[in-house]
Design an enzyme around this catalytic site. Structure first.
Site, PDB file in Angstrom:
ATOM      1  N   TYR A 143       0.861  -1.180   0.000  1.00 51.79           N
ATOM      2  CA  TYR A 143       0.000   0.000   0.000  1.00 51.79           C
ATOM      3  C   TYR A 143       0.893   1.224   0.000  1.00 51.79           C
ATOM      4  O   TYR A 143       1.748   1.371   0.864  1.00 51.79           O
ATOM      5  CB  TYR A 143      -0.895  -0.012   1.251  1.00 51.79           C
ATOM      6  CG  TYR A 143      -1.782   1.204   1.403  1.00 51.79           C
ATOM      7  CD1 TYR A 143      -2.919   1.364   0.618  1.00 51.79           C
ATOM      8  CD2 TYR A 143      -1.490   2.188   2.341  1.00 51.79           C
ATOM      9  CE1 TYR A 143      -3.745   2.473   0.764  1.00 51.79           C
ATOM     10  CE2 TYR A 143      -2.311   3.304   2.507  1.00 51.79           C
ATOM     11  CZ  TYR A 143      -3.433   3.439   1.707  1.00 51.79           C
ATOM     12  OH  TYR A 143      -4.254   4.536   1.849  1.00 51.79           O
ATOM     13  N   ASP A 238       9.442   2.542  -0.564  1.00 50.57           N
ATOM     14  CA  ASP A 238       8.440   3.230   0.255  1.00 50.57           C
ATOM     15  C   ASP A 238       8.750   2.866   1.705  1.00 50.57           C
ATOM     16  O   ASP A 238       8.402   1.778   2.177  1.00 50.57           O
ATOM     17  CB  ASP A 238       7.045   2.772  -0.160  1.00 50.57           C
ATOM     18  CG  ASP A 238       5.942   3.368   0.725  1.00 50.57           C
ATOM     19  OD1 ASP A 238       6.276   3.935   1.790  1.00 50.57           O
ATOM     20  OD2 ASP A 238       4.770   3.251   0.363  1.00 50.57           O
ATOM     21  N   LYS A 266       4.775   9.707   8.228  1.00 54.95           N
ATOM     22  CA  LYS A 266       4.457  10.219   9.562  1.00 54.95           C
ATOM     23  C   LYS A 266       5.570  10.180  10.623  1.00 54.95           C
ATOM     24  O   LYS A 266       5.632  11.054  11.475  1.00 54.95           O
ATOM     25  CB  LYS A 266       3.234   9.477  10.067  1.00 54.95           C
ATOM     26  CG  LYS A 266       3.275   7.970   9.797  1.00 54.95           C
ATOM     27  CD  LYS A 266       1.882   7.396   9.535  1.00 54.95           C
ATOM     28  CE  LYS A 266       1.962   6.021   8.885  1.00 54.95           C
ATOM     29  NZ  LYS A 266       0.717   5.586   8.293  1.00 54.95           N
TER      30      LYS A 266
HETATM   31  N1  HOZ Z   1      -1.757   0.980   6.860  1.00 55.65           N
HETATM   32  C1  HOZ Z   1      -2.134   2.368   6.937  1.00 55.65           C
HETATM   33  C2  HOZ Z   1      -0.938   3.226   6.924  1.00 55.65           C
HETATM   34  N2  HOZ Z   1       0.127   2.775   6.167  1.00 55.65           N
HETATM   35  C3  HOZ Z   1      -3.063   2.541   8.086  1.00 55.65           C
HETATM   36  C4  HOZ Z   1      -3.498   3.944   8.382  1.00 55.65           C
HETATM   37  C5  HOZ Z   1      -4.745   4.358   7.682  1.00 55.65           C
HETATM   38  O1  HOZ Z   1      -4.984   4.026   6.524  1.00 55.65           O
HETATM   39  O2  HOZ Z   1      -5.487   5.093   8.340  1.00 55.65           O
END
Ligand code: HOZ
Length: 423
Positions: A143, A238, A266
């Site tokens: 993702y 990534d 983040k």
């Molecule tokens: N897996 C997502 C962040 N890489 C979770 C956070 C989200 O989508 O809110």
């Protein structure tokens, strides 16, 4: 037990789609209604009903020092008093960029943005601009945020909610996105061979975290490096999740593979909204205003986020070592219990990330991750919650530890796990 959370969820559903601001939070995959968190304190998240949980969500990764660490709070407080945004350069951007470069030397130039999604979206434009090619290769179950071109066979919430990508994405937005299985170098080779001279880049989570934690097979990342070099394509890591989580220098340091470009998220803002992309100077020199590839943002390099990020990164490597130790102890404890009880569980841990897959078979890619017993995960999730342990509400999200997850938290987590296996 969660009376106030339930009430707040009823209210939020009136004004927010599904009651949440990001889909995974909705508890759809585990049933019930989400906890509303009112504050965080070190390794704990405290909900509106007053329950105190050992937190392994940790805002999906960035809180390497746990909730509200004094150094980050002090840095943000000081920055806040000096103004929240300038729309002009500030020295903190250079300070944070230098810190990032110190830990990840492959980052020769860096552009700050506001989220991991923005970083990945922008880095694709850059890779296409630099190579003059359109096709990109990504892996199933990885993702890279929710930009159109990348939302194809994606992990995280798309996997959790069992969605078929997303309506609203024009077909042509993903026509140049080739998708191959993770950990399959042969599939990558075939994708290059099928599209000679057309592939701009591979973008990959070097340790997959959005289908649960799945490490790269030995030699896989090195193989990607050789393949991209042979085809004059770029390799993009990534590291939104793995940056400063699997090693103080990210996955690229852990596995000794330098990508051409890297995306970060983040964690580099200590939990504040931030992202970045960076890499080879000759490629990054294409970014406007130095070059012609346009990408901009009023809040990019925001002083609050920069201050929090500086405080967070200055804690390395000590914070990482402590978080890594906690994850390693938990994983060892879980594995020992699973073995003793003959439980059909695969425990994976890489640095300060871990996952517990409810599956008989080894999990090495998205196909095997999807074979997990998600109903069993849901029961496990609720049993752990009863014992005061807050896990991600999805089999396909990673658990994260922090430097303040100490021996007591580790012990409690392992004991809760043993009890949860009976559930
Ligand atoms: N897996 C997502 C962040 N890489 C979770 C956070 C989200 O989508 O809110």
């Amino acid at each position: 037990m969660h009376k106030r959370s339930k009430q707040l969820f009823l209210e939020s559903c009136q004004v927010l789609p599904g009651g949440v601001s990001s889909p995974v939070r909705a508890f759809k995959a585990v049933g019930g209604t989400p906890l509303f968190i009112t504050r965080g304190e070190g390794p704990f998240a405290i909900d509106v009903d007053g329950h105190r949980y050992i937190d392994y969500v940790l805002s999906y990764g960035p809180l390497l020092m746990g909730h509200a660490p004094q150094v980050v709070v002090a840095a943000v407080e000081a920055a806040l008093r000096q103004g929240t945004s300038f729309g002009a350069p500030s020295e903190k951007e250079t300070v944070l960029a230098r810190l990032l470069i110190k830990h990840m030397p492959s980052l020769e130039l860096i552009r700050f943005v506001n989220s991991g999604t923005e970083a990945c979206m922008s880095v694709l434009r850059l890779a296409r601009a630099y190579t003059g090619r359109n096709k990109i290769i990504k892996c199933e179950g990885n993702y890279h945020g929710h930009a159109d071109a990348l939302l194809k066979q994606a992990g995280s919430g798309v996997a959790t909610l069992r969605l078929q990508d997303s309506p609203g994405i024009p077909w042509h937005a993903t026509q140049d996105t080739l998708v191959v299985p993770f950990n399959d170098i042969g599939a990558m080779e075939r994708a290059f061979d099928a599209h000679p001279g057309q592939v701009a880049a591979i973008i990959i989570e070097p340790v997959a975290g959005n289908m649960g934690v799945v490490p790269p097979a030995p030699g896989y990342l090195q193989g990607l490096r050789q393949l991209t070099a042979a085809h004059d394509a770029l390799l993009i890591f990534d590291e939104v999740m793995t940056g400063f989580r699997v090693h103080p220098g990210g996955a690229q340091a852990r596995y000794g593979v330098a990508p051409d470009l890297t995306t970060l998220g983040k964690v580099i803002g200590g939990g504040l909204p931030v992202g970045a992309y960076g890499g080879r100077r000759d490629i990054m020199a294409m970014v406007a205003p130095e070059g012609p590839m346009y990408q901009a943002g009023t809040l990019s390099g925001n002083p609050l986020a920069m201050s929090a990020g500086i405080a967070m990164l200055e804690s390395l490597p000590a914070s990482w070592v402590a978080a890594d130790n906690a994850a390693a102890e938990i994983a060892a404890g879980l594995k020992a219990i699973a073995k003793r009880r003959g439980a059909r569980i695969q425990v994976h841990q890489v640095g300060a990330m871990f996952s517990c897959f409810f599956s008989d078979v080894p999990v090495a890619d998205y196909t095997s991750a999807k074979q997990c017993d998600t109903a069993r995960y849901a029961r496990y999730f609720w049993a752990m919650l009863q014992s005061g342990i807050y896990l991600p509400p999805s089999q396909f999200e990673a658990c994260f530890t922090s430097s303040v997850h100490g021996a007591a938290e580790v012990r409690r987590t392992i004991a809760a796990f043993e009890a949860a296996l009976k559930a």
